[in-house]
Scaffold this motif. Structure first.
Motif, short mmCIF file in Angstrom:
data_model
loop_
_atom_site.label_atom_id
_atom_site.label_comp_id
_atom_site.label_asym_id
_atom_site.label_seq_id
_atom_site.Cartn_x
_atom_site.Cartn_y
_atom_site.Cartn_z
N ASN A 427 -19.49 -9.97 -18.79
CA ASN A 427 -19.18 -10.68 -20.23
C ASN A 427 -17.77 -10.75 -20.28
OD1 ASN A 427 -18.88 -11.85 -22.73
ND2 ASN A 427 -20.13 -10.12 -23.80
N ALA A 428 -16.96 -11.91 -20.19
CA ALA A 428 -15.65 -11.89 -20.43
C ALA A 428 -14.95 -11.89 -21.51
CB ALA A 428 -15.23 -13.21 -19.59
N ASP A 429 -16.15 -11.99 -22.61
CA ASP A 429 -15.22 -11.82 -24.10
C ASP A 429 -15.31 -10.38 -24.72
OD1 ASP A 429 -15.17 -14.70 -24.28
OD2 ASP A 429 -17.42 -14.67 -24.58
N LEU A 430 -15.61 -9.44 -23.57
CA LEU A 430 -15.68 -8.01 -24.35
C LEU A 430 -14.22 -7.77 -24.75
CD1 LEU A 430 -17.95 -6.37 -21.75
CD2 LEU A 430 -18.66 -6.95 -23.95
N VAL A 431 -14.20 -6.65 -25.75
CA VAL A 431 -13.10 -6.01 -25.93
C VAL A 431 -13.05 -4.57 -25.72
CG1 VAL A 431 -12.69 -7.60 -27.93
CG2 VAL A 431 -14.02 -5.53 -28.37
N SER A 432 -12.00 -3.84 -25.85
CA SER A 432 -11.82 -2.41 -25.26
C SER A 432 -12.96 -1.56 -26.42
CB SER A 432 -10.41 -2.01 -25.69
OG SER A 432 -9.62 -2.46 -24.47
N GLU A 433 -13.16 -0.67 -26.19
CA GLU A 433 -14.03 0.28 -26.83
C GLU A 433 -12.87 1.16 -27.67
OE1 GLU A 433 -17.75 1.70 -24.64
OE2 GLU A 433 -15.85 2.06 -23.49
N TYR A 434 -13.00 1.76 -28.77
CA TYR A 434 -11.78 2.41 -29.48
C TYR A 434 -12.33 3.55 -30.40
CZ TYR A 434 -7.75 2.51 -32.48
OH TYR A 434 -6.51 2.90 -32.94
N SER A 435 -11.63 4.54 -30.31
CA SER A 435 -11.80 5.81 -31.05
C SER A 435 -11.17 6.39 -32.15
CB SER A 435 -12.42 6.85 -29.89
OG SER A 435 -11.14 7.57 -29.45
N GLU A 436 -11.64 7.27 -33.19
CA GLU A 436 -10.67 8.05 -33.73
C GLU A 436 -11.07 9.35 -33.91
OE1 GLU A 436 -9.27 5.86 -37.53
OE2 GLU A 436 -10.99 4.66 -36.94
N SER A 437 -10.37 10.38 -33.88
CA SER A 437 -10.98 11.78 -33.66
C SER A 437 -10.00 12.66 -34.46
CB SER A 437 -10.91 12.28 -32.22
OG SER A 437 -11.78 11.53 -31.51
N VAL A 438 -10.91 13.65 -35.09
CA VAL A 438 -10.10 14.76 -35.69
C VAL A 438 -10.60 16.12 -35.31
CG1 VAL A 438 -11.57 14.49 -37.86
CG2 VAL A 438 -9.08 15.43 -38.17
N GLU A 439 -9.64 17.14 -35.27
CA GLU A 439 -10.14 18.27 -34.75
C GLU A 439 -9.17 19.50 -35.31
OE1 GLU A 439 -9.99 20.90 -30.38
OE2 GLU A 439 -8.53 19.44 -30.85
N LEU A 440 -9.91 20.40 -35.71
CA LEU A 440 -9.31 21.76 -36.22
C LEU A 440 -9.78 22.96 -35.54
CD1 LEU A 440 -7.69 23.25 -38.77
CD2 LEU A 440 -10.04 23.11 -39.78
N PHE A 441 -8.65 23.64 -35.04
CA PHE A 441 -9.05 24.87 -34.43
C PHE A 441 -8.27 26.26 -34.80
CE2 PHE A 441 -6.20 22.90 -31.19
CZ PHE A 441 -5.34 24.23 -30.74
N TYR A 442 -8.73 27.19 -34.58
CA TYR A 442 -8.31 28.57 -34.98
C TYR A 442 -8.38 29.44 -33.74
CZ TYR A 442 -7.72 33.16 -37.02
OH TYR A 442 -7.63 34.57 -37.07
N GLU A 443 -7.24 30.01 -33.26
CA GLU A 443 -7.47 31.05 -32.17
C GLU A 443 -6.53 32.18 -32.57
OE1 GLU A 443 -5.93 28.86 -28.83
OE2 GLU A 443 -3.86 28.84 -29.62
#
Length: 609
Positions: A427-443
């Motif tokens: 399908n030549a009309d496809l667009v890119s997949e797109y993501s948004e992410s948030v992460e919190l970590f404690y070490e």
């Protein structure tokens, strides 16, 4: 987790606890890894410049050469299986197709690099992981979470960078291993010194009769035969200027069931990189220019007769500059350009070439107990909309052993040639997949225990799926995850433990994405008993779903694996090693209707000067 799974999980842990209690009284607390843990670990994947892993505002796992030698893995997938939030789906074992799902994202959402070279297929979007021999690997850097702002397309779930072996001048090793299913592996390597430089050459050949990989009417064994070579070198030409280079090749053949019952594989990657150090008005700069290529070639066979070739080539160029403005402030600028070419494939695509150009800027700044990171990137993908991605990171040092980090990032995955132009469903009309992410970590480190706790959330839009007649941008995915990991050197050895919970759902159906477990638990124990290095590895993988054509969604049961390894230093130069995989002889599936390996034994001997 339902009651049956919970009981299964608790019994497994109880069994391990009993074994550990009985063993610890006789174990001697000597571990190679405890010495390595005290040294500084420098990584380059998180910021594309050298950085202490403790200063990077990312979730990272580094697998060293010492880790590899202790575990005696058969494949790269064996090494990745115990990393938090990584799911493995193998269509029948070492010689077959294997996929990884990092933090609930798709298998094509993890960027894989070999010494900086992209090695994924431009047609399928996947990477041939099983052909990469652990004997060729010096270390692996795994960055979890979106890094598209630094690396461009594919880095939605994370980045895996594999570094090939580095041997000192005059260093030499040879080895041979044998095991179940007529498994044979031969490996050798040598380091060559030339002036102010050196070159490492490593070779590996492995073959096996295999086992019947698919539950169908065809009951023959499905074997494989792979040969790998890697040449990695560097040369210092002056005080400030140096060159380094890479040439790697993986070739061979494998067998499987179905109309296509075999394939010939021939992949290669090469890279030449120039490094120049300069100081301008007191600012230290490191400028790097690289040119390289990746080619993946697969010839699908029917009873040894070629049925079609898929070959993609990617010419790659990069110009990077790292400026150390002060002890606390660095800036990274870069340009990436690569040209994909599928014109040599038997399948004729409407478009056979595509160029991608990306530019980015990254800065990392520390002020007292605070660390700030920001990255902005623009990618222009030919015949696809341009994409802007960014990462923002904020870290706070609570004390000498503890810190808290918050990350927010976006990522994208450009459609592959198969998605866009495959004659049957593109399908030549496809667009890119797109993501948004948030992460919190404690070490933190408390009483000798190093621990890390992560929580993250990701949204992926315009996910590319099969719509029945062609590929379509229709799905939206929501992923929530928790990771907890700790390690300590007590009670007779080193203990590495991690648990991850991943809830990856299709928003439209509220169903879990296939081949991804919600619950995963890994435990590794290493020690030394009277000169014998002992390695134990336990894996629990929760239930998953899969999709079967003509049937629909099916459930894959939870499973547990126990793998053991022993290494004994026969002399200063000779080492005897062994490995037992699936010690409990569990019957399980990673992919519906595909068998997994039964209990297997391996024994090897190696010489290292």
């Amino acid at each position: 987790m339902n009651i049956k799974q919970n009981n299964f999980f608790q019994k497994s842990l109880l069994s391990l606890a009993v074994i550990g209690a009985l063993s610890s009284s006789t174990l001697v607390a000597a571990s190679q890894e405890s010495e390595l843990a005290a040294t500084e670990v420098i990584t380059v994947t998180a910021t594309r410049s050298q950085l202490n892993i403790d200063d990077a505002l990312t979730s990272q796992v580094v697998i060293t050469r010492a880790d590899i030698e202790l575990a005696n893995p058969l494949s790269l997938l064996d090494l990745l299986a115990t990393v938090p939030s990584i799911d493995i789906a193998s269509n029948g074992g070492k010689g077959q197709t294997g996929a990884i799902f990092m933090r609930g994202t798709n298998s094509s959402h993890t960027l894989v690099l070999v010494d900086g070279v992209r090695v994924s297929s431009a047609t399928a979007g996947s990477t041939s992981l099983n052909t990469i021999s652990p004997a060729m690997i010096e270390r692996i850097e795994i960055v979890q979470g979106p890094r598209a702002a630094l690396w461009g397309s594919d880095a939605i779930g994370g980045v895996i960078q594999i570094f090939t072996r580095q041997l000192a001048g005059g260093e030499l090793f040879v080895g041979a291993s044998f095991g179940s299913e007529n498994y044979q592996k031969y490996e050798a390597g040598a380091g060559i010194r030339h002036g102010d430089g050196q070159t490492s050459i490593t070779l590996s050949k492995e073959q096996s009769d295999g086992f019947d990989v698919q539950n169908d009417m065809e009951t023959d064994d499905d074997g494989y035969d792979y040969t790998s070579i890697a040449i990695r070198g560097q040369q210092k030409l002056s005080k400030d200027f140096s060159l380094d280079w890479l040439l790697s090749s993986d070739s061979g053949d494998n067998e499987y069931d179905g109309f296509y019952n075999g394939s010939d594989i021939n992949n290669h990657a090469w890279l030449v990189r120039a490094n120049y150090a300069s100081t301008i008005k007191g600012i230290q700069n490191q400028t790097v220019f690289s040119v390289g290529q990746n080619r993946d070639h697969v010839d699908s066979l029917r009873d040894g007769v070629s049925q079609g070739i898929f070959e993609t080539r990617r010419d790659q160029y990069a110009l990077l500059n790292n400026s150390q403005l002060s002890a606390d402030w660095q800036v990274n600028l870069g340009v990436d350009h690569y040209q994909d070419d599928v014109s040599k494939s038997s399948t004729v695509y409407d478009q056979g070439k595509r160029a991608t150009t990306g530019v980015f800027a990254n800065t990392l700044y520390t002020l007292n107990d605070w660390t700030f990171e920001a990255t902005l990137r623009h990618d222009n993908v030919e015949d696809i909309d341009s994409e802007n991605t960014y990462n923002l990171g904020l870290g706070y040092t609570l004390d000498a052993d503890s810190r808290l980090v918050l990350n927010y990032g976006t990522g994208f995955k450009a459609p592959t040639f198969n998605d866009l132009y495959f004659p049957f469903g593109g399908n030549a009309d496809l667009v890119s997949e797109y993501s948004e992410s948030v992460e919190l970590f404690y070490e933190t480190k408390i009483a000798g225990v190093n621990s890390r706790f992560n929580v993250y959330h990701s949204d992926i839009e315009e996910l590319i799926v099969w719509g029945g007649t062609q590929a379509e941008n229709i799905d939206q995915v929501e992923i929530d995850g928790v990771e907890f990991a700790f390690n300590l050197d007590k009670f007779g050895g080193r203990h590495d433990v991690n648990f991850s919970y991943t809830d990856a759902k299709d928003k439209a159906t509220n169903e879990q994405l296939i081949r991804r477990a919600k619950e995963k638990f890994n435990y590794k124990f290493t020690t030394s008993i009277q000169g014998v290095d002992v390695y134990g590895e336990y894996q629990f993988v929760g239930s998953r779903t899969d999709s079967v054509w003509g049937v629909g969604t099916v459930k894959l049961a939870a499973y547990q694996l126990l793998n053991l390894g022993l290494n004994y230093q026969l002399s200063d130069n000779f080492t005897l090693s062994s490995r037992v995989t699936n010690l409990l002889d569990k019957d399980y599936e990673m992919v519906s209707n595909y068998n997994s390996q039964e209990r297997a034994f391996y024994l090897g001997v190696s010489y290292h000067n």
